[in-house]
Design a protein around this motif. Structure first.
Motif, PDB file in Angstrom:
ATOM      1  N   MET A   1      40.707  29.154 -29.552  1.00 30.00           N
ATOM      2  CA  MET A   1      40.919  29.962 -29.447  1.00 30.00           C
ATOM      3  C   MET A   1      40.163  30.493 -31.225  1.00 30.00           C
ATOM      4  O   MET A   1      40.741  30.083 -31.530  1.00 30.00           O
ATOM      5  N   SER A   2      39.372  31.686 -30.769  1.00 32.11           N
ATOM      6  CA  SER A   2      38.756  31.878 -32.000  1.00 32.11           C
ATOM      7  C   SER A   2      39.687  32.905 -32.748  1.00 32.11           C
ATOM      8  O   SER A   2      40.530  33.693 -31.433  1.00 32.11           O
ATOM      9  N   ARG A   3      40.166  32.997 -33.493  1.00 28.93           N
ATOM     10  CA  ARG A   3      40.395  34.712 -34.275  1.00 28.93           C
ATOM     11  C   ARG A   3      39.112  35.701 -34.605  1.00 28.93           C
ATOM     12  O   ARG A   3      38.509  35.794 -34.085  1.00 28.93           O
ATOM     13  N   ARG A   4      39.574  36.445 -33.550  1.00 27.01           N
ATOM     14  CA  ARG A   4      38.506  37.735 -34.091  1.00 27.01           C
ATOM     15  C   ARG A   4      39.584  38.907 -35.286  1.00 27.01           C
ATOM     16  O   ARG A   4      40.270  38.848 -35.671  1.00 27.01           O
ATOM     17  N   GLY A   5      38.517  39.836 -34.720  1.00 25.05           N
ATOM     18  CA  GLY A   5      39.185  41.790 -35.380  1.00 25.05           C
ATOM     19  C   GLY A   5      37.903  42.195 -35.521  1.00 25.05           C
ATOM     20  O   GLY A   5      37.452  42.765 -34.798  1.00 25.05           O
ATOM     21  N   ARG A   6      38.839  43.590 -35.389  1.00 22.24           N
ATOM     22  CA  ARG A   6      38.670  45.215 -35.019  1.00 22.24           C
ATOM     23  C   ARG A   6      38.657  45.877 -36.088  1.00 22.24           C
ATOM     24  O   ARG A   6      39.881  45.923 -36.856  1.00 22.24           O
ATOM     25  N   VAL A   7      38.241  47.044 -35.755  1.00 24.10           N
ATOM     26  CA  VAL A   7      38.254  48.085 -36.822  1.00 24.10           C
ATOM     27  C   VAL A   7      38.577  49.141 -36.451  1.00 24.10           C
ATOM     28  O   VAL A   7      37.752  48.995 -35.092  1.00 24.10           O
ATOM     29  N   ALA A   8      39.348  50.307 -36.636  1.00 25.16           N
ATOM     30  CA  ALA A   8      39.593  50.893 -35.563  1.00 25.16           C
ATOM     31  C   ALA A   8      40.043  52.153 -36.865  1.00 25.16           C
ATOM     32  O   ALA A   8      39.894  52.345 -37.596  1.00 25.16           O
ATOM     33  N   ASP A   9      39.395  54.019 -36.848  1.00 28.41           N
ATOM     34  CA  ASP A   9      38.588  54.621 -37.337  1.00 28.41           C
ATOM     35  C   ASP A   9      40.421  55.751 -37.444  1.00 28.41           C
ATOM     36  O   ASP A   9      40.816  56.786 -38.624  1.00 28.41           O
ATOM     37  N   ASP A  10      41.591  55.209 -36.679  1.00 25.08           N
ATOM     38  CA  ASP A  10      42.615  55.486 -37.108  1.00 25.08           C
ATOM     39  C   ASP A  10      43.942  54.698 -36.616  1.00 25.08           C
ATOM     40  O   ASP A  10      43.328  53.838 -35.899  1.00 25.08           O
ATOM     41  N   VAL A  11      45.459  55.376 -37.055  1.00 19.04           N
ATOM     42  CA  VAL A  11      46.498  54.276 -36.356  1.00 19.04           C
ATOM     43  C   VAL A  11      46.501  54.174 -34.674  1.00 19.04           C
ATOM     44  O   VAL A  11      47.032  53.354 -34.041  1.00 19.04           O
ATOM     45  N   THR A  12      46.357  54.831 -34.225  1.00 20.62           N
ATOM     46  CA  THR A  12      46.217  55.490 -32.831  1.00 20.62           C
ATOM     47  C   THR A  12      45.432  54.222 -32.129  1.00 20.62           C
ATOM     48  O   THR A  12      45.622  53.576 -31.611  1.00 20.62           O
ATOM     49  N   GLY A  13      44.497  54.411 -32.681  1.00 23.95           N
ATOM     50  CA  GLY A  13      43.052  53.557 -32.121  1.00 23.95           C
ATOM     51  C   GLY A  13      43.786  52.123 -32.405  1.00 23.95           C
ATOM     52  O   GLY A  13      43.393  51.197 -31.543  1.00 23.95           O
ATOM     53  N   ALA A  14      44.266  51.062 -33.460  1.00 23.35           N
ATOM     54  CA  ALA A  14      44.662  50.465 -34.035  1.00 23.35           C
ATOM     55  C   ALA A  14      45.172  50.263 -33.056  1.00 23.35           C
ATOM     56  O   ALA A  14      45.408  48.856 -32.582  1.00 23.35           O
ATOM     57  N   ALA A  40      48.631  32.131 -40.897  1.00 27.65           N
ATOM     58  CA  ALA A  40      47.863  31.323 -40.070  1.00 27.65           C
ATOM     59  C   ALA A  40      47.780  31.224 -38.858  1.00 27.65           C
ATOM     60  O   ALA A  40      46.632  30.874 -38.104  1.00 27.65           O
ATOM     61  N   ASP A  41      48.595  31.391 -37.937  1.00 26.12           N
ATOM     62  CA  ASP A  41      49.178  31.458 -36.693  1.00 26.12           C
ATOM     63  C   ASP A  41      48.762  33.371 -36.253  1.00 26.12           C
ATOM     64  O   ASP A  41      48.554  33.115 -34.522  1.00 26.12           O
ATOM     65  N   THR A  42      47.770  33.508 -36.555  1.00 27.57           N
ATOM     66  CA  THR A  42      46.842  34.686 -36.039  1.00 27.57           C
ATOM     67  C   THR A  42      45.891  34.170 -35.494  1.00 27.57           C
ATOM     68  O   THR A  42      45.334  33.813 -36.068  1.00 27.57           O
ATOM     69  N   ASP A  43      46.059  35.454 -34.468  1.00 29.50           N
ATOM     70  CA  ASP A  43      44.165  34.982 -33.284  1.00 29.50           C
ATOM     71  C   ASP A  43      43.558  36.855 -33.985  1.00 29.50           C
ATOM     72  O   ASP A  43      42.227  36.283 -33.186  1.00 29.50           O
ATOM     73  N   ALA A  44      44.341  37.893 -34.527  1.00 23.64           N
ATOM     74  CA  ALA A  44      43.312  38.210 -34.072  1.00 23.64           C
ATOM     75  C   ALA A  44      43.805  40.027 -35.230  1.00 23.64           C
ATOM     76  O   ALA A  44      45.097  39.406 -35.200  1.00 23.64           O
ATOM     77  N   VAL A  45      42.866  40.482 -35.883  1.00 24.89           N
ATOM     78  CA  VAL A  45      43.199  41.353 -37.118  1.00 24.89           C
ATOM     79  C   VAL A  45      42.701  42.774 -36.793  1.00 24.89           C
ATOM     80  O   VAL A  45      41.481  42.476 -36.194  1.00 24.89           O
ATOM     81  N   VAL A  46      43.675  43.217 -36.634  1.00 20.32           N
ATOM     82  CA  VAL A  46      43.244  44.864 -36.003  1.00 20.32           C
ATOM     83  C   VAL A  46      43.714  45.801 -37.536  1.00 20.32           C
ATOM     84  O   VAL A  46      44.161  45.928 -38.013  1.00 20.32           O
ATOM     85  N   VAL A  47      42.183  46.499 -38.626  1.00 20.39           N
ATOM     86  CA  VAL A  47      42.409  46.997 -39.663  1.00 20.39           C
ATOM     87  C   VAL A  47      41.695  48.610 -39.131  1.00 20.39           C
ATOM     88  O   VAL A  47      41.639  49.164 -38.653  1.00 20.39           O
ATOM     89  N   ALA A  48      43.067  49.895 -39.710  1.00 22.21           N
ATOM     90  CA  ALA A  48      42.995  51.171 -39.295  1.00 22.21           C
ATOM     91  C   ALA A  48      42.295  51.332 -40.462  1.00 22.21           C
ATOM     92  O   ALA A  48      43.222  51.542 -41.492  1.00 22.21           O
ATOM     93  N   LEU A  49      41.027  51.884 -40.374  1.00 21.41           N
ATOM     94  CA  LEU A  49      40.674  52.697 -42.121  1.00 21.41           C
ATOM     95  C   LEU A  49      41.095  54.450 -41.717  1.00 21.41           C
ATOM     96  O   LEU A  49      39.404  54.775 -41.487  1.00 21.41           O
ATOM     97  N   LEU A  50      41.748  54.701 -42.760  1.00 20.98           N
ATOM     98  CA  LEU A  50      42.257  56.253 -42.295  1.00 20.98           C
ATOM     99  C   LEU A  50      40.946  56.998 -43.214  1.00 20.98           C
ATOM    100  O   LEU A  50      40.677  57.940 -42.635  1.00 20.98           O
ATOM    101  N   GLU A  51      40.697  56.763 -43.667  1.00 21.09           N
ATOM    102  CA  GLU A  51      39.297  57.292 -44.599  1.00 21.09           C
ATOM    103  C   GLU A  51      38.153  57.513 -43.894  1.00 21.09           C
ATOM    104  O   GLU A  51      37.156  57.842 -44.758  1.00 21.09           O
TER     105      GLU A  51
END
Length: 66
Positions: A1-14, A40-51
């Motif tokens: 399984m590959s690691r994935r990343g996602r970006v959200a513009d607010d906490v709800t979306g994240a 290390a055992d994380t498959d995905a990271v979701v980041v909320a960028l509030l600004e």
């Protein structure tokens, strides 16, 4: 399984994205802003960028660049 990343513009979306990833069986980490470290055992990271609410995609990704 590959690691994935996602970006959200607010906490709800994240949290929505994190829940979708978890429902698909991925170990997801959610952060407000870029994380300092990722387990290390994380498959995905979701980041909320509030600004960046309403900002262009390039601006949001620039926030994550080292």
């Amino acid at each position: 399984m590959s690691r994935r990343g996602r970006v959200a513009d607010d906490v709800t979306g994240a949290t929505d994205q994190g829940a979708d990833l978890a429902a698909a069986g991925r170990r997801a980490v959610l952060g407000i802003g870029p994380p300092d470290r990722i387990p290390a055992d994380t498959d995905a990271v979701v980041v909320a960028l509030l600004e960046t609410t309403g900002a262009a995609r390039a601006v949001a990704y620039a926030e994550l660049s080292p």
